[in-house]
Design a protein around this motif. Structure first.
Motif, PDB file in Angstrom:
ATOM      1  N   UNK A 154       6.543  -1.155   7.145  1.00  0.00           N
ATOM      2  CA  UNK A 154       7.851  -1.765   6.921  1.00  0.00           C
ATOM      3  C   UNK A 154       7.601  -3.144   6.303  1.00  0.00           C
ATOM      4  N   UNK A 155       8.617  -3.687   5.665  1.00  0.00           N
ATOM      5  CA  UNK A 155       8.456  -5.005   5.025  1.00  0.00           C
ATOM      6  C   UNK A 155       8.764  -6.109   6.016  1.00  0.00           C
ATOM      7  N   UNK A 159       5.813   8.716   9.905  1.00  0.00           N
ATOM      8  CA  UNK A 159       4.873   8.403  10.977  1.00  0.00           C
ATOM      9  C   UNK A 159       5.669   8.295  12.277  1.00  0.00           C
ATOM     10  N   UNK A 160       5.221   8.980  13.318  1.00  0.00           N
ATOM     11  CA  UNK A 160       5.811   8.823  14.649  1.00  0.00           C
ATOM     12  C   UNK A 160       5.027   7.770  15.411  1.00  0.00           C
ATOM     13  N   UNK A 174       9.721   6.149   8.230  1.00  0.00           N
ATOM     14  CA  UNK A 174       9.522   6.960   7.015  1.00  0.00           C
ATOM     15  C   UNK A 174       9.439   6.001   5.838  1.00  0.00           C
ATOM     16  N   UNK A 175       8.262   5.928   5.189  1.00  0.00           N
ATOM     17  CA  UNK A 175       8.087   5.037   4.050  1.00  0.00           C
ATOM     18  C   UNK A 175       7.772   5.865   2.810  1.00  0.00           C
ATOM     19  N   UNK A 208       0.837  -1.193   0.000  1.00  0.00           N
ATOM     20  CA  UNK A 208       0.000   0.000   0.000  1.00  0.00           C
ATOM     21  C   UNK A 208       0.877   1.250   0.000  1.00  0.00           C
ATOM     22  N   UNK A 209       0.423   2.261  -0.696  1.00  0.00           N
ATOM     23  CA  UNK A 209       1.138   3.529  -0.633  1.00  0.00           C
ATOM     24  C   UNK A 209       0.834   4.161   0.717  1.00  0.00           C
ATOM     25  N   UNK A 210       1.766   4.982   1.266  1.00  0.00           N
ATOM     26  CA  UNK A 210       1.529   5.607   2.569  1.00  0.00           C
ATOM     27  C   UNK A 210       0.235   6.404   2.618  1.00  0.00           C
TER      28      UNK A 210
END
Length: 274
Positions: free
Chosen positions: A272-273, A241-242, A235-236, A28-30
């Motif tokens: 994350x992957x 995202x915190x 960060x993707x 998925x895109x962020x």
């Protein structure tokens, strides 16, 4: 024959395109993540913790267990983030490579029993390194910077080399998020180079499309429970995202447990992957 080759090439091209589309559709895109719709009930079956995820672009935030998210508790080793910022800013250490020499005292973890730099001290959560740096910073400068950053309750009365370790300093998960956002955006009152260095030594994982910055923290056992943290920023594809996880564990020292839970949540939502 020539026509057959052309047809075969077209078919092959379509097959490769189809497979690529299928694979990419799984990531998925962020922008497609609705933070407000996140569900982490499966990771906290007994309500023994809190988890916060904030989209730093949309400013939307998900909070599991809002009461606990607002409660202040000792930061333990997550304070190494702040300690590093102050140490670099006031030149208690000149850079991430500055060595402090092991004093020969055998401590709990074998990898603590050697010389360390600021970077390796962060990666291995070496308490003695940060205690020595805190003494070099001193009470006056430490208090000044905690006040300037509004870090938790700002209370260092527990002693200059102990106040963050199950002692007087307290911070809530929500306050951790505010602090981490300031660090990521480089809006905290430190030099830009200082903040960039601290972010660099916080890197936990890197993939083709993401970077995970983080720090664990753990208490000892009290009444059969250890309390742990994992806080940071992921960060993707350039989208930050915190996050902050705080939980109790009977399984073992709770910081690694908090990290494991956080990683599983981030994987569930493709931040994350696997």
């Amino acid at each position: 024959m020539k026509k057959q080759r052309i047809v075969m090439l077209i078919i092959l091209f379509l097959m490769v395109g189809s497979v690529a589309a299928s694979c990419s559709s799984k990531i998925k895109s962020p922008e497609s993540l609705d933070v407000a719709a996140v569900n982490v009930d499966e990771f906290f079956s007994k309500g023994e913790g809190t988890f916060i995820l904030k989209d730093l672009e949309s400013e939307k935030m998900f909070v599991y267990n809002k009461e606990r998210a607002g409660n202040q508790t000792t930061p333990n080793s997550t304070f190494k983030i702040m300690n590093s910022l102050i140490g670099l800013q006031v030149k208690a250490v000149k850079d991430e490579y500055e060595i402090k020499h092991w004093d020969g005292t055998k401590r709990t973890l074998d990898n603590w029993n050697q010389d360390h730099t600021l970077g390796s001290g962060m990666r291995n959560s070496v308490v003695w390194y940060y205690q020595e740096m805190a003494r070099d910073i001193g009470k006056e400068r430490m208090q000044e910077w905690l006040d300037r950053c509004s870090y938790g309750n700002r209370d260092i009365s527990g002693g200059i080399d102990r106040f963050w370790l199950n002692s007087s300093l307290k911070i809530s998960p929500l306050e951790q998020i505010d602090f981490l956002e300031g660090l990521y955006r480089e809006t905290l009152p430190f030099d830009k180079g200082v903040m960039k260095t601290v972010k660099r030594i916080m890197i936990q994982q890197e993939g083709d499309e993401y970077i995970l910055y983080g720090k664990t923290g753990s208490s000892g056992f009290e009444n059969g429970l250890s309390t742990g943290w994992f806080v940071g920023v992921v960060v993707i594809k350039g989208h930050p995202y915190a996050f902050a996880t705080n939980l109790d564990s009977q399984e073992g020292i709770a910081g690694p447990v908090a990290k494991k839970v956080t990683i599983e949540i981030l994987q569930k939502y493709n931040l994350i992957t696997r």
